[in-house]
Scaffold this active site. Structure first.
Site, mmCIF file in Angstrom:
data_model
loop_
_atom_site.group_PDB
_atom_site.id
_atom_site.type_symbol
_atom_site.label_atom_id
_atom_site.label_comp_id
_atom_site.label_asym_id
_atom_site.label_seq_id
_atom_site.Cartn_x
_atom_site.Cartn_y
_atom_site.Cartn_z
ATOM 1 N N TRP A 23 1.528 1.944 -3.405
ATOM 2 C CA TRP A 23 0.497 2.705 -4.136
ATOM 3 C C TRP A 23 0.725 4.201 -3.970
ATOM 4 O O TRP A 23 0.522 4.987 -4.894
ATOM 5 C CB TRP A 23 -0.902 2.324 -3.659
ATOM 6 C CG TRP A 23 -1.432 1.135 -4.410
ATOM 7 C CD1 TRP A 23 -1.413 -0.151 -3.997
ATOM 8 C CD2 TRP A 23 -2.014 1.141 -5.730
ATOM 9 N NE1 TRP A 23 -1.960 -0.953 -4.975
ATOM 10 C CE2 TRP A 23 -2.340 -0.195 -6.035
ATOM 11 C CE3 TRP A 23 -2.296 2.139 -6.670
ATOM 12 C CZ2 TRP A 23 -2.935 -0.553 -7.247
ATOM 13 C CZ3 TRP A 23 -2.891 1.782 -7.876
ATOM 14 C CH2 TRP A 23 -3.197 0.451 -8.157
ATOM 15 N N TRP A 42 -15.700 13.081 -12.032
ATOM 16 C CA TRP A 42 -14.861 12.713 -10.880
ATOM 17 C C TRP A 42 -14.211 13.931 -10.239
ATOM 18 O O TRP A 42 -13.892 13.929 -9.046
ATOM 19 C CB TRP A 42 -13.804 11.676 -11.276
ATOM 20 C CG TRP A 42 -12.863 12.114 -12.379
ATOM 21 C CD1 TRP A 42 -12.990 11.874 -13.716
ATOM 22 C CD2 TRP A 42 -11.648 12.878 -12.237
ATOM 23 N NE1 TRP A 42 -11.947 12.438 -14.418
ATOM 24 C CE2 TRP A 42 -11.103 13.057 -13.529
ATOM 25 C CE3 TRP A 42 -10.965 13.415 -11.152
ATOM 26 C CZ2 TRP A 42 -9.913 13.759 -13.759
ATOM 27 C CZ3 TRP A 42 -9.787 14.121 -11.376
ATOM 28 C CH2 TRP A 42 -9.272 14.293 -12.666
ATOM 29 N N ASN A 102 -10.641 3.368 3.486
ATOM 30 C CA ASN A 102 -10.414 3.202 2.044
ATOM 31 C C ASN A 102 -11.539 2.461 1.327
ATOM 32 O O ASN A 102 -11.947 2.841 0.227
ATOM 33 C CB ASN A 102 -9.082 2.481 1.805
ATOM 34 C CG ASN A 102 -8.795 2.311 0.327
ATOM 35 O OD1 ASN A 102 -8.740 3.290 -0.400
ATOM 36 N ND2 ASN A 102 -8.662 1.071 -0.119
ATOM 37 N N GLU A 129 0.846 -1.210 0.000
ATOM 38 C CA GLU A 129 0.000 0.000 0.000
ATOM 39 C C GLU A 129 0.871 1.246 0.000
ATOM 40 O O GLU A 129 0.539 2.250 -0.636
ATOM 41 C CB GLU A 129 -0.944 0.017 1.204
ATOM 42 C CG GLU A 129 -2.001 -1.065 1.181
ATOM 43 C CD GLU A 129 -2.853 -1.035 -0.082
ATOM 44 O OE1 GLU A 129 -3.216 0.046 -0.552
ATOM 45 O OE2 GLU A 129 -3.144 -2.128 -0.613
ATOM 46 N N TRP A 186 -9.199 9.020 -7.498
ATOM 47 C CA TRP A 186 -10.484 9.389 -8.129
ATOM 48 C C TRP A 186 -10.503 8.924 -9.579
ATOM 49 O O TRP A 186 -11.503 8.387 -10.072
ATOM 50 C CB TRP A 186 -10.740 10.896 -8.020
ATOM 51 C CG TRP A 186 -11.445 11.205 -6.728
ATOM 52 C CD1 TRP A 186 -10.880 11.622 -5.565
ATOM 53 C CD2 TRP A 186 -12.854 11.059 -6.466
ATOM 54 N NE1 TRP A 186 -11.848 11.746 -4.594
ATOM 55 C CE2 TRP A 186 -13.064 11.411 -5.115
ATOM 56 C CE3 TRP A 186 -13.944 10.671 -7.230
ATOM 57 C CZ2 TRP A 186 -14.330 11.395 -4.515
ATOM 58 C CZ3 TRP A 186 -15.216 10.651 -6.632
ATOM 59 C CH2 TRP A 186 -15.396 11.002 -5.297
ATOM 60 N N TRP A 214 -20.522 13.313 -18.674
ATOM 61 C CA TRP A 214 -20.918 13.361 -17.259
ATOM 62 C C TRP A 214 -22.246 14.107 -17.156
ATOM 63 O O TRP A 214 -22.542 14.990 -17.953
ATOM 64 C CB TRP A 214 -19.863 14.095 -16.427
ATOM 65 C CG TRP A 214 -18.470 13.527 -16.551
ATOM 66 C CD1 TRP A 214 -17.406 14.084 -17.182
ATOM 67 C CD2 TRP A 214 -18.003 12.276 -16.034
ATOM 68 N NE1 TRP A 214 -16.304 13.273 -17.094
ATOM 69 C CE2 TRP A 214 -16.646 12.145 -16.392
ATOM 70 C CE3 TRP A 214 -18.598 11.243 -15.306
ATOM 71 C CZ2 TRP A 214 -15.865 11.037 -16.058
ATOM 72 C CZ3 TRP A 214 -17.820 10.141 -14.968
ATOM 73 C CH2 TRP A 214 -16.477 10.045 -15.340
HETATM 74 C C1 LIG Z 1 -11.434 8.314 -3.964
HETATM 75 C C2 LIG Z 1 -10.194 8.126 -3.113
HETATM 76 C C3 LIG Z 1 -9.428 9.229 -2.726
HETATM 77 C C4 LIG Z 1 -8.278 9.064 -1.969
HETATM 78 N N1 LIG Z 1 -7.546 10.168 -1.589
HETATM 79 C C5 LIG Z 1 -6.390 10.017 -0.880
HETATM 80 C C6 LIG Z 1 -5.610 11.137 -0.490
HETATM 81 O O1 LIG Z 1 -5.919 12.286 -0.784
HETATM 82 N N2 LIG Z 1 -4.489 10.905 0.256
HETATM 83 C C7 LIG Z 1 -4.097 9.647 0.612
HETATM 84 O O2 LIG Z 1 -3.079 9.492 1.298
HETATM 85 N N3 LIG Z 1 -4.797 8.564 0.220
HETATM 86 C C8 LIG Z 1 -5.926 8.704 -0.503
HETATM 87 N N4 LIG Z 1 -6.656 7.596 -0.871
HETATM 88 C C9 LIG Z 1 -6.080 6.256 -0.642
HETATM 89 C C10 LIG Z 1 -6.482 5.552 0.660
HETATM 90 O O3 LIG Z 1 -7.869 5.561 0.826
HETATM 91 C C11 LIG Z 1 -5.811 6.161 1.883
HETATM 92 O O4 LIG Z 1 -4.428 6.299 1.686
HETATM 93 C C12 LIG Z 1 -6.023 5.265 3.116
HETATM 94 O O5 LIG Z 1 -7.387 5.057 3.345
HETATM 95 C C13 LIG Z 1 -5.391 5.943 4.312
HETATM 96 O O6 LIG Z 1 -5.637 5.230 5.477
HETATM 97 P P1 LIG Z 1 -4.470 4.468 6.218
HETATM 98 O O7 LIG Z 1 -3.343 5.381 6.473
HETATM 99 O O8 LIG Z 1 -5.073 3.786 7.395
HETATM 100 O O9 LIG Z 1 -4.034 3.415 5.133
HETATM 101 P P2 LIG Z 1 -3.270 2.021 5.250
HETATM 102 O O10 LIG Z 1 -4.177 0.986 4.709
HETATM 103 O O11 LIG Z 1 -2.721 1.812 6.600
HETATM 104 O O12 LIG Z 1 -2.097 2.187 4.183
HETATM 105 C C14 LIG Z 1 -0.807 2.695 4.536
HETATM 106 C C15 LIG Z 1 -0.466 3.878 3.679
HETATM 107 O O13 LIG Z 1 -0.382 3.493 2.316
HETATM 108 C C16 LIG Z 1 -0.811 4.557 1.489
HETATM 109 N N5 LIG Z 1 -1.966 4.117 0.697
HETATM 110 C C17 LIG Z 1 -2.850 3.144 1.011
HETATM 111 N N6 LIG Z 1 -3.744 2.994 0.006
HETATM 112 C C18 LIG Z 1 -3.416 3.891 -0.932
HETATM 113 C C19 LIG Z 1 -3.951 4.223 -2.208
HETATM 114 N N7 LIG Z 1 -5.011 3.589 -2.734
HETATM 115 N N8 LIG Z 1 -3.364 5.214 -2.910
HETATM 116 C C20 LIG Z 1 -2.288 5.871 -2.415
HETATM 117 N N9 LIG Z 1 -1.732 5.591 -1.231
HETATM 118 C C21 LIG Z 1 -2.285 4.618 -0.500
HETATM 119 C C22 LIG Z 1 -1.200 5.713 2.399
HETATM 120 O O14 LIG Z 1 -0.085 6.566 2.513
HETATM 121 C C23 LIG Z 1 -1.480 4.997 3.709
HETATM 122 O O15 LIG Z 1 -1.310 5.817 4.841
HETATM 123 C C24 LIG Z 1 -7.843 7.750 -1.617
HETATM 124 C C25 LIG Z 1 -8.610 6.646 -2.011
HETATM 125 C C26 LIG Z 1 -9.773 6.834 -2.745
HETATM 126 C C27 LIG Z 1 -10.562 5.624 -3.170
#
Ligand SMILES: Cc1cc2nc3c(=O)[nH]c(=O)nc-3n(C[C@H](O)[C@H](O)[C@H](O)COP(=O)(O)OP(=O)(O)OC[C@H]3O[C@@H](n4cnc5c(N)ncnc54)[C@H](O)[C@@H]3O)c2cc1C
Length: 476
Positions: A288, A370, A352, A285, A393, A316
């Site tokens: 990502w 979006w 997420n 993650e 997005w 849209w």
């Molecule tokens: C529509 C949408 C918008 C989002 N906007 C953002 C945003 O503005 N900033 C953001 O940090 N994340 C964003 N995310 C990705 C993700 O939802 C969050 O990073 C995650 O929920 C953060 O919670 P966590 O720290 O507990 O994640 P964990 O599951 O603990 O993951 C660890 C770290 O991995 C990174 N990560 C995890 N999933 C993703 C992902 N899909 N994309 C990029 N990095 C990821 C983050 O830095 C996160 O803190 C978005 C997802 C969606 C579907």
């Protein structure tokens, strides 16, 4: 008069920490009197102004950083942008001969930094920049053909094939005392409160304050709590919005209160022999996050332009005000979406899985552009960042890199039954539904009238059909 003795200047940006901060460590090692500055830049060309939730976070993060610097014999100077002017002025006032910062990856930010570097070169100031906020800098990860990656899995494989990432640096043992400014005292600093980053009239930040501890200490605690607890069950726990199954490190990473190198190292330290599969999923993650920055680096307009240009033809639908408000306020009539949107409003964060469902509902069931959702998240998420928000997005919309296939339309009822089967998450954020049992709560309209809770904004089968038709037209 400016002091004529040479001094150093560290410019902190999205790296609000002492730990593993190469720019700060190098400057400390150098030993010259040291000014540490943060510039609130709302005026440079193209720099996206922060949203409300990130402004709240920034205020508290800067307060924590200032306290940490003071505890180490230094201090934090606050200046307003445009950054180029602010840095040049401060460097001149303090007779800085050396300038240090950690690199950033968005185009407007890189443009500012390049201009300052050029100015420094022409004025006898040595500017040095470092890698601190990404494990793999975007230009270092290239396909066999030399281009950027467009698909996550080979991108991440290629990152990992490059060998171990560097060890994080310990925080500087000692910080040199601050340089003096024009008057012979400390360089002038603005008052953090005068930046007006905190919301008022109304102050909506109570739920954020109850949920988060911005700053390096809070970040460290989150990291430890996660790695000592839910990490080993992350593969399952990360899908369940009602439990704390994920790290919640995102806002801390966003502001650089914890370094990804430190996170990486802490995983290795706890699991020296073999990283458990679930922890490996967590690490990917982080991959990502790296991928999103890779995409932004090569597509600077990721927040405004479709990554896949064929989507420029997509039709849209425009939402009316009440439809948009229903989505934003969590009043769509779909409990899973509504719980997520209210979690976002109350805490500045959304799980997420629910982000994906709430975004899919807006883009696919309501067929809204979006960018409308991206802007709302930008304003309300404490972790809103210039790369991850638009990249995700676009992923949901199908217009992005490695995007979700067009026929993937999250069904908020199925998601809810699967990932919050007993309805605990729904009850927490949608209290109108608290009296419904674990079965009825996912589809409250079947239970008759639930006082205070709206009927579904659109029917799921019809809106799904409409979306599939609209997406199919793209292929004509
Ligand atoms: C529509 C949408 C918008 C989002 N906007 C953002 C945003 O503005 N900033 C953001 O940090 N994340 C964003 N995310 C990705 C993700 O939802 C969050 O990073 C995650 O929920 C953060 O919670 P966590 O720290 O507990 O994640 P964990 O599951 O603990 O993951 C660890 C770290 O991995 C990174 N990560 C995890 N999933 C993703 C992902 N899909 N994309 C990029 N990095 C990821 C983050 O830095 C996160 O803190 C978005 C997802 C969606 C579907």
């Amino acid at each position: 008069m400016a002091s004529s003795h040479p001094t150093s200047l560290v410019w902190l940006r999205d790296d609000l920490r002492l730990d593993d901060n190469p720019a700060l460590s190098e400057a400390a090692e150098f030993g010259l009197p040291l000014t540490v500055v943060y510039v609130l830049d709302e005026a440079s060309d193209g720099i996206r102004p922060l949203g409300g939730a990130t402004r709240w976070w920034l205020h508290h993060s800067l307060a924590a950083l200032a306290a940490a610097l003071e505890a180490n014999g230094s201090c934090l100077v606050l200046r307003r942008g445009p950054a180029a002017e602010a840095i040049k002025d401060l460097a001149t006032e303090t007779s800085a001969t050396h300038l240090f910062w950690n690199r950033r990856y968005g185009l407007p930010e890189r443009t500012v930094d390049a201009a300052i570097k050029e100015w420094a070169g022409n004025n006898g100031v040595q500017a040095s920049s470092y890698q601190a906020n990404l494990l793999f800098e975007p230009w270092t990860v290239r396909t066999g053909a030399g281009g950027p990656y467009k698909v996550f899995t080979p991108f991440w494989r290629s990152c990992l094939a490059g060998g171990e990432v560097r060890e994080p640096l310990e925080p500087p043992r000692q910080l040199p005392s601050p340089a003096t400014g024009e008057s012979g005292g400390l360089p002038k600093s603005e008052d953090l409160h005068s930046w007006d980053l905190l919301p008022h009239s109304p102050d909506w930040s109570g739920g954020l304050a109850d949920t988060w501890e911005p700053g390096e200490e809070g970040a460290g605690r989150r990291l430890d709590d996660f790695l000592d607890g839910p990490a080993e069950d992350y593969g399952t726990g990360r899908n369940v919005p009602g439990v704390e199954g994920t790290s919640r490190l995102s806002p801390h990473l966003r502001f650089g209160e914890v370094s990804p190198f430190r996170v990486w190292r802490e995983i290795r330290r706890r699991f020296p022999h073999k990283i458990p599969a679930d922890v490996g999923i967590f690490r990917s993650e982080l991959g990502w996050r790296e991928f999103c920055w890779h995409l932004l680096y090569t597509n600077p307009e990721l927040a405004t332009r479709n990554y896949r240009p064929e989507f420029d033809r997509f039709q849209w639908q425009s939402l009316n005000r009440s439809e948009l408000a229903a989505w934003q306020q969590g009043r769509t009539g779909y409990p899973f979406v509504d719980a997520g949107m209210r979690q976002l409003w109350q805490t500045g964060w959304m799980h997420n899985r629910v982000r994906m469902a709430a975004a899919s509902f807006l883009v696919k069931n309501l067929l809204a552009d979006w960018r409308i959702g991206e802007e709302w998240f930008w304003d309300t998420l404490v972790d809103a960042d210039a790369a991850s928000n638009p990249a995700n997005w676009q992923w949901v919309a199908g217009s992005g890199a490695d995007a979700s296939p067009y026929y993937r339309i999250f069904n908020p009822v199925t998601q809810s039954k699967k990932f919050d089967s007993a309805g605990g998450y729904l009850r927490r954020f949608v209290p109108e539904l608290a009296d419904l049992d674990g079965k009825a709560i996912h589809e409250p309209w079947k239970a008759g009238d639930v006082p205070g809770y709206p009927d579904p904004l659109v029917g799921l089968p019809e809106s799904r059909e409409r979306a599939l038709e609209a997406y199919a037209r793209l292929k004509d």
